[in-house]
Design a protein around this motif. Structure first.
Motif, short mmCIF file in Angstrom:
data_model
loop_
_atom_site.label_atom_id
_atom_site.label_comp_id
_atom_site.label_asym_id
_atom_site.label_seq_id
_atom_site.Cartn_x
_atom_site.Cartn_y
_atom_site.Cartn_z
N TRP A 140 0.89 -1.32 -0.26
CA TRP A 140 0.00 -0.08 0.02
C TRP A 140 0.73 1.30 -0.35
O TRP A 140 0.12 2.34 -0.05
CB TRP A 140 -0.95 0.06 1.31
CG TRP A 140 -2.47 -1.08 1.17
CD1 TRP A 140 -2.12 -2.11 1.66
CD2 TRP A 140 -3.64 -0.51 -0.01
NE1 TRP A 140 -3.58 -2.52 1.35
CE2 TRP A 140 -4.14 -1.36 0.55
CE3 TRP A 140 -4.03 0.74 0.06
CZ2 TRP A 140 -5.71 -1.39 0.16
CZ3 TRP A 140 -5.60 0.99 -1.11
CH2 TRP A 140 -6.01 -0.49 -0.74
N ASP A 141 1.96 1.40 0.47
CA ASP A 141 3.11 2.26 0.59
C ASP A 141 3.60 2.89 -0.44
O ASP A 141 3.90 3.95 -0.86
CB ASP A 141 3.75 2.16 1.88
CG ASP A 141 4.73 3.58 1.75
OD1 ASP A 141 4.50 4.74 2.23
OD2 ASP A 141 6.06 3.22 2.14
N LEU A 142 4.12 1.71 -1.25
CA LEU A 142 4.65 2.16 -2.84
C LEU A 142 3.40 2.08 -3.40
O LEU A 142 3.45 2.83 -4.62
CB LEU A 142 5.05 0.50 -3.13
CG LEU A 142 5.47 0.01 -4.63
CD1 LEU A 142 6.70 1.18 -4.53
CD2 LEU A 142 6.18 -1.00 -5.20
N GLU A 299 -5.59 -4.64 15.43
CA GLU A 299 -4.16 -3.97 15.47
C GLU A 299 -3.83 -3.49 13.74
O GLU A 299 -3.30 -5.24 13.73
CB GLU A 299 -3.75 -5.30 17.05
CG GLU A 299 -1.93 -5.14 16.60
CD GLU A 299 -1.40 -3.85 17.53
OE1 GLU A 299 -0.87 -2.75 16.51
OE2 GLU A 299 -1.50 -3.48 18.60
N ILE A 300 -3.04 -3.56 13.49
CA ILE A 300 -3.64 -2.74 11.97
C ILE A 300 -1.84 -4.03 12.03
O ILE A 300 -0.78 -4.67 10.83
CB ILE A 300 -2.39 -1.67 11.05
CG1 ILE A 300 -3.01 -1.88 10.22
CG2 ILE A 300 -1.62 -1.14 11.75
CD1 ILE A 300 -3.04 -0.14 9.29
N ILE A 305 -3.02 -3.21 5.94
CA ILE A 305 -4.30 -1.98 5.65
C ILE A 305 -5.50 -2.86 4.93
O ILE A 305 -6.43 -2.60 5.13
CB ILE A 305 -3.89 -1.66 5.37
CG1 ILE A 305 -2.48 -0.07 5.46
CG2 ILE A 305 -4.73 -0.76 4.40
CD1 ILE A 305 -2.04 0.55 5.03
N THR A 306 -4.81 -3.86 4.35
CA THR A 306 -6.57 -4.51 3.74
C THR A 306 -7.53 -5.10 4.36
O THR A 306 -8.74 -5.08 4.87
CB THR A 306 -6.06 -5.77 2.85
OG1 THR A 306 -5.25 -5.03 1.41
CG2 THR A 306 -6.82 -6.62 2.17
N ALA A 336 -0.18 3.39 9.69
CA ALA A 336 -0.73 2.41 8.60
C ALA A 336 -1.88 2.89 9.29
O ALA A 336 -2.64 2.63 8.64
CB ALA A 336 -0.18 1.77 8.66
N SER A 337 -1.74 2.92 10.71
CA SER A 337 -3.02 2.62 11.21
C SER A 337 -3.94 3.67 11.17
O SER A 337 -4.97 4.19 11.55
CB SER A 337 -2.74 2.45 12.63
OG SER A 337 -3.80 1.95 13.49
#
Length: 399
Positions: A140-142, A299-300, A305-306, A336-337
């Protein structure tokens, strides 16, 4: 112009996947000073007698680095506080070779494909899905960096610029010291505090009463019961805490005891909060169908994320509140959380592990922070934060 000329172009296919263990020393172990009979063993772990759970004496985590064909990097992090070598082995040997060549814009499809790899081999939870969570965050970050959008935007849009934070844990040795620390947080502008029953040495009800007297009537107080009780015991205990205006009771029964959780939820007058150990919607759904809780705590670092986003949508469908859990993070899965939470409704608080989060801000670059009772959602593409040299110095084998 032909149809192929107008079709979207692939976003920086994955060229390399790496995982790394991080270990940062702590002066005081997680949850506070060692109690009588507690000690750090030869492998650097301790067992808390109050909940019989093992913790590292240092802060440990697993980072994931995904490099695109362009050289752009996506960063992820997963829950790695115990035997993180198991997580890195799964990433390096099973997930990394399968990811090469995939497009990060297919993040949710990639999660499903990787999940299916171990469908008949204990895939449902544990280290495999933890490893998948770290990879998922990095994908997700990429994706966000390639699209120049934040994760919250990729998930449909940011509803929140800030999020209310509740102070988690009062890591001091005595009850008076914990009450004094609670007062310090209230003076800083925080309006919610959770205490840990595992270290309530003077008694859980006594700690609740003392904290209520210390912080006054307007502060929300929560208790983490650390899976310590049988359902009937938990009901009696929580009923004794309710006169002190308990905001929620967390994890009273063993995590696998769905029937017990449902009994407790039906037998008390405050919300039951569950979910820090859940990893997928497949664990959440039967618990919601059984009416086990009023507050979900994903808790991520376990979900990625998905699944965090899907759990959030399921919570909304069941008219439940979501208060994300936060444990030991170097800052990446906390970012991310916050990003994923910013896209959700019905979020009264996000957990704030102050003894971890504040220090580890020194290990990331970005504008994430927590002040005066509220988190700042990081801005910028992807997660909105990057690991810096201070963190990378604590990473084993990073080139």
């Amino acid at each position: 112009m032909t149809r192929s000329d107008t079709s979207p172009q692939p976003l920086d296919r994955i060229a390399k996947v790496e995982s790394f263990i991080v270990s940062i020393p702590r002066e005081v172990p997680y949850l506070g000073p060692l109690r009588d009979g507690e000690f750090i063993n030869e492998k650097g772990y301790l067992i808390r007698k109050g909940n019989r759970s093992i913790y590292p004496a240092s802060d440990m985590s697993v980072l994931v680095k995904i490099t695109g064909e362009s050289g752009r990097i996506g960063w992820g992090e997963t829950y790695g506080i115990a035997a993180p070598e198991a997580v890195t082995a799964i990433i390096d040997n099973l997930l990394a070779p399968v990811l090469v060549g995939r497009c990060p814009s297919e993040a949710m499809v990639i999660w499903e494909d990787l999940y299916d790899l171990m469908r008949v081999r204990g895939f449902f939870g544990g280290y495999y899905v933890d490893a998948l969570a770290g990879v998922d965050i990095a994908v997700w970050d990429l994706y966000g960096k390639g699209a120049n959008l934040s994760v919250a935007q990729l998930l449909g849009g940011a509803r929140h610029r800030t999020l209310p934070a509740y102070v988690s844990g009062l890591p001091r040795a005595t009850l008076q010291e914990r009450c004094d620390l609670a007062q310090e947080w209230v003076a800083k502008g925080y309006r919610a505090i959770k205490f840990a029953a595992a270290v309530s040495d003077e008694g859980i009800v006594a700690e609740m009463a003392a904290l209520r007297e210390a912080v006054g009537a307007e502060v929300d107080l929560m208790v983490d019961l650390h899976w310590k009780f049988e359902a009937s015991e938990a009901i009696r205990l929580i009923r004794r805490l309710e006169p002190y205006n308990l905001y929620f009771a967390e994890a009273p029964c063993q995590a696998e005891d769905i029937e017990g959780q449902a009994r407790v939820a039906a037998g008390i007058g405050v919300p039951l909060a569950l979910g820090e150990e859940w990893r997928t919607v497949y664990e959440v759904r039967p618990r919601l169908m059984a009416a086990t809780c009023g507050i979900l705590q994903p808790e991520i670092g376990h979900t990625g994320i998905t699944q965090f986003a899907r759990i959030g949508q399921m919570a909304q469908a069941f008219h439940k509140k979501l208060i994300p859990h936060a444990s030991i993070s170097m800052g990446l899965f906390m970012a991310a959380s916050l990003q994923a939470t910013a896209a959700l409704q019905r979020v009264p608080y996000h957990e704030y592990q102050h003894s971890i989060f504040d220090r580890n801000l020194d290990f990331t670059d970005g504008d994430m922070g927590c002040e005066a009772g509220h988190y700042r959602i990081p801005t910028g593409p992807g997660l909105g934060v990057e690991p810096n040299d201070a963190l990378l110095q604590h990473v084993r084998g990073l080139s």
